[in-house]
Enzyme design. Structure first.
Site, PDB file in Angstrom:
ATOM      1  CG  ASP A  50       9.566  12.893   7.599  1.00  0.00           C
ATOM      2  OD1 ASP A  50       9.410  11.812   7.000  1.00  0.00           O
ATOM      3  OD2 ASP A  50       9.756  13.975   7.007  1.00  0.00           O
ATOM      4  CB  ILE A  70      -0.947   0.018   1.211  1.00  0.00           C
ATOM      5  CG1 ILE A  70      -0.184  -0.121   2.531  1.00  0.00           C
ATOM      6  CG2 ILE A  70      -2.006  -1.059   1.085  1.00  0.00           C
ATOM      7  CD1 ILE A  70      -1.076  -0.034   3.763  1.00  0.00           C
ATOM      8  N   GLY A  92       8.488   4.155   0.288  1.00  0.00           N
ATOM      9  CA  GLY A  92       9.183   5.427   0.473  1.00  0.00           C
ATOM     10  C   GLY A  92      10.558   5.203   1.034  1.00  0.00           C
TER      11      GLY A  92
END
Length: 922
Positions: free
Chosen positions: A134, A18, A21
């Site tokens: 982040d 799904i 990165g």
């Protein structure tokens, strides 16, 4: 390496990828043990193949796993399968915030609602010393019900891939990692980096505040605050340019624009420094305001009619030629504009917890929604919504435990059930009483004594209490007192829980366990007509149901509150349950952790849906005084066991269960520092302290056997072996003498905790060990050396039960038995040696005086309510507490008989005002 559907990682079966990165590949998977869907993040090879980085990641992941907040995606665990290492996380459905923003700016009201939930997530993490590092729209999901989940908390630090990464350098920003140097991967992250992060400087929570400002700006404008065609140019704007505040929509309030400016100041010294203040500023807390409207009171009239009944018949005469004889045209009254929904969280005082006792209601909101009452570990307390964070004590601990508080229909009185005496268990029966007390306080009035254990209750409109009796079924008791009568008889050994008489008084709603086993999976919500005895099962698997004045049946399944329209006259339940609130605490034993007022105020204790077993699982450590009042330590709940206090009282060492087994950790009591793991690799447990508080002694399997080792508490220096255990035996450290010369320990023979055991002593200077007392047919264990070094107390089952003996040290052959024939275990000396503390049964605690001037003699025992606040320990479990130098106690909080949640943080109560408006929309 991409995983294919059907691949297994531990107990998790991969379904589909799904996401992908720089921080790894993400898959949807199924937990085959629990049957739930989860997200699996497979770690990059640079982490999984590097032992040092993986160990560092393990440490970070444990900290992250302690985060527990409705707006934070939960980390469930870490799994390894072959060369693959994966992080198991909560699967959050719905689009990311980046997906939402791609469709254009988000309306101001909706953007602020999302922003507030983000601030609450950041605030919860920052309070535990965790910085996201982040934060960006792609790491934020917005579920269909409007709930926000922030993903990947702290993983930028945990997954620091820089070749020279050290625990110190992990403060560096994620841009330094090789995975982030590729074009296209960094742009989203670079656009949200604070200037200090972009320069490679150490970061703190102010970096998250900068990123939050970037996210809020982007939600309101549809464009990024800092963006260019590549990484370097984007970072150049972050470092040198100011965002264009002129593009903010006109609808943005001035206070919000001011918050953005404070969040996006490049110098962290003048940037907003606390996300808590940012949240308050967004809400307008620092602006001059008119007095807030007071909550509605009972005097304003009856509650509104159910929403599903708000249709008014009107006969419309449109002309004789257009009217069919006998026809009626129904028109719906034009609904009023929805009332604004207000959310806030109340933090209860330190040492107070909204209690989760066995089958009780923890809290209740008044009918007008202006206040609520909650059962704490030392009594009942009342809090008014408009009076600030002030708690009014109603009933303080008086040898019993107060449960099931509930407001009378007029809001003037609170009824409650009191369990009589420490150590009471449901099987004891007949040891409780129903009482009531005025909302303003005063002397309580007993309504009925000698009642069996109450499994939830409610107060009817006609001045009766209706409660579930553990044995008889559902009972009715006059609010003026008297003899309870059976309203609904239990059938065939079933267990009935949490009753409510429906409007009109003809039917009763309750939860039912068909087999008498309190297993949530077997629960069902049932309604029964009182006149005929006819029953109807409404919701299989549902629990803690309530009919609310909006016309809905609300109930819990797996910590999620569901709602369905329900007609209390026909007993018809509309199809299609809708989840309306997630993250409400639901346990095996607690009947209700939420309450709804007549006018639509919802209060609930947030937390996971978890079973309370009275031992095991996450729990807080805390200090308990002789009156049973507890104060949790400033550290998150965890899977702690065997806590031991250093002789100087500054530190606590304990066994903690990690992903790879048990290890020893230490924590400086009263400090703001995080707990520190002392041992690594698993198989290290049961710590005690050396006399000078500098070393921790523990059992370890590090060299194949289960002998004793010690290590400096500051982690400096090598671990040293003290004893070697023969095959089939295990050495368990018990106590160290104050003079630093002796150690007592238990030698256990056989694999189980009930096998033969003997008490040994070890001379620490020569490392010579010798048996102190042994009996090959019994278990002798848990020895403690007296403060003056002259006596050793220990536990033995040689009389058939568990008893406590004391012998002189060195042994002379004399032996003294504690002369009170109960199930006595866990002996502990008082700091002055004049008392011996012990546990005479689960949930109980006692002190007995000792005289040692001429021989040895026991005095009379004194029960102490200390056990009310602690997790109960059986003879075959580890000791759950230790004695502090000042005579108080430090232990594992969470005895079900007393009412803490066995590990869940119950110091927070969430309040949603005007909740019916949201319920109608959903």
């Amino acid at each position: 390496m991409a995983l294919t559907p059907g691949t297994r990682i531990g107990s998790y079966e991969i379904a589909a990828q799904i996401g992908v990165g720089g921080m790894g590949e993400v898959y949807r998977a199924t937990d085959t043990n629990l049957g739930r869907a989860v997200a699996i993040k497979v770690l990059p090879d640079a982490v999984a193949q590097d032992a040092e980085r993986l160990a560092r990641f393990d440490r970070e992941a444990r900290t992250l796993a302690a985060l527990n907040h409705p707006n934070i995606a939960t980390i469930h665990g870490l799994e390894r399968s072959g060369s693959t290492t994966a992080l198991v996380m909560e699967l959050v459905e719905g689009p990311t915030l980046a997906d939402r923003i791609a469709d254009g700016p988000i309306p101001v009201d909706e953007a602020l609602a999302i922003a507030r939930q983000i601030t609450e997530a950041l605030e919860a993490a920052h309070e535990q010393g965790i910085v996201h590092r982040d934060l960006k729209p792609a790491n934020i999901k917005v579920r269909p019900d409007g709930a926000v989940k922030v993903l990947d908390f702290g993983l930028a630090k945990a997954l620091d891939l820089s070749p020279d990464a050290t625990p110190g350098s992990s403060m560096s920003p994620t841009i330094t990692t090789p995975a982030m140097t590729q074009a296209g991967l960094i742009l989203g992250t670079a656009a949200y980096m604070s200037p200090e992060q972009a320069r490679g400087k150490p970061v703190d929570r102010r970096a998250d505040i900068w990123a939050f400002g970037c996210v809020l700006y982007e939600m309101l404008t549809g464009t990024r605050a800092f963006e260019d065609e590549d990484v370097s140019m984007t970072l150049s704007k972050v470092l040198q340019r100011e965002p264009d505040f002129t593009v903010l929509p006109d609808a943005v309030p001035p206070r919000v624009a001011r918050v953005l400016e404070l969040c996006l100041r490049k110098d962290p010294r003048v940037r907003a420094g606390d996300i808590h203040d940012v949240r308050l500023a967004l809400d307008g807390a620092f602006e001059t305001q008119a007095p807030a409207a007071q909550p509605q009171s009972a005097a304003t009239g009856p509650p509104p009619a159910p929403m599903w009944r708000r249709a008014v018949p009107a006969l419309a005469l449109l002309g004789l030629g257009a009217v069919i004889a006998g026809a009626a045209v129904w028109t719906v009254v034009t609904p009023q504009a929805p009332v604004a929904v207000t959310r806030f969280t109340d933090e209860l005082p330190v040492g107070f917890n909204a209690a989760v006792s066995a089958f009780v209601t923890m809290l209740d909101v008044s009918p007008d929604g202006s206040q609520y009452v909650y059962a704490a570990s030392d009594g009942l307390y009342r809090r008014e919504m408009n009076a600030g964070l002030v708690d009014q004590p109603l009933i303080r601990l008086n040898g019993g435990v107060q449960t099931n508080p509930m407001f009378s229909p007029d809001g003037r009185t609170i009824a409650y059930f009191e369990i009589g005496g420490a150590g009471f268990t449901p099987s004891a029966g007949g040891a409780g009483a129903w009482k009531k007390v005025a909302v303003t306080g005063g002397a309580p009035v007993t309504l009925a004594s000698g009642a069996s254990f109450a499994l939830g209750a409610s107060w009817t409109d006609d001045a009766f209490l209706v409660y579930a009796d553990q044995v008889a079924g559902i009972m009715r008791l006059s609010s003026n007192g008297g003899t309870p009568e059976v309203l609904v008889e239990a059938r065939d050994g079933e267990l009935l829980v949490s009753p409510q008489v429906l409007p009109g008084g003809g039917s009763v709603l309750f939860s039912r366990f068909p087999n008498g086993n309190s297993v949530l999976a077997e629960a069902e919500i049932v309604v029964q007509r009182l006149e005929t005895g006819e029953r109807r099962t409404l919701v299989p698997g549902g629990f803690a149901a309530r009919y609310v004045s909006s016309g809905h049946l609300v109930y819990l399944i797996g910590g999620v509150l569901y709602a369905q329209p329900f007609d209390p006259d026909t007993l018809e339940l509309a199809p299609g349950p809708v989840p309306v609130v997630e993250g409400i605490q639901q346990s095996l034993a607690a009947t209700r952790s939420y309450s709804v007022s007549d006018h639509g105020t919802l209060v609930y204790v947030p937390g996971p849906a978890e079973a309370i077993s009275g031992g095991g699982g996450a729990a807080p450590l805390g200090v308990v005084d002789r009156g049973g009042r507890s104060v949790p330590l400033e550290m998150p709940p965890g899977p702690y066991d065997h806590p031991r206090v250093s002789p100087d009282g500054r530190w606590v060492a304990y066994t903690q269960t990690f992903l790879d087994g048990e290890d020893v950790s230490v924590y400086e009591i009263g400090s703001a520092n995080a707990p520190r793991q002392l041992t690594f690799g698993g198989g290290n447990r049961d710590p005690i302290w050396s006399a000078d508080s500098t070393r921790v002694i523990f059992q370890s399997e590090r060299e194949g056997d289960r002998g004793l080792f010690w290590q400096r508490a500051n982690g400096v220096g090598a671990v040293e072996r003290l004893t070697t255990a023969d095959e089939g035996t295990a050495h368990e450290p018990d106590s160290a003498s104050r003079d630093g010369k002796w150690l007592s320990f238990t030698v256990t023979h056989g694999p189980g905790d009930t096998d033969e055991a003997a008490v040994w002593t070890l001379a620490l200077d020569t490392r010579e060990a010798a048996p102190f007392v042994a009996d090959p047919t019994h278990r002798l264990s848990r020895s403690v050396i007296s403060p003056d070094g002259r006596w050793i107390a220990y536990q033995s089952n040689e009389t058939g039960g568990n008893e406590i003996f004391v012998q002189p040290f060195p042994a002379t052959g004399a032996k003294y038995l504690l002369p009170y024939p109960l199930d006595n275990h866990f002996p502990m000396w008082s700091p002055d040696g004049r008392q011996l503390f012990y546990v005479p049964g689960p949930g109980q605690f006692a002190a007995v005086s000792v005289a040692t001037e001429s021989g040895f003699a026991f005095g009379n025992p004194t029960p102490l309510p200390v056990g009310n606040a602690l997790r109960g320990g059986s003879p075959n479990q580890l000791r759950p507490l230790d004695v502090m130098p000042d005579g108080t106690f430090l232990g594992i909080l969470g005895n079900p008989a007393a009412g803490t949640a066995g590990g869940t943080d119950n110091r927070h109560v969430n309040v949603v005002q005007n909740w019916f408006s949201e319920l109608e929309r959903l």
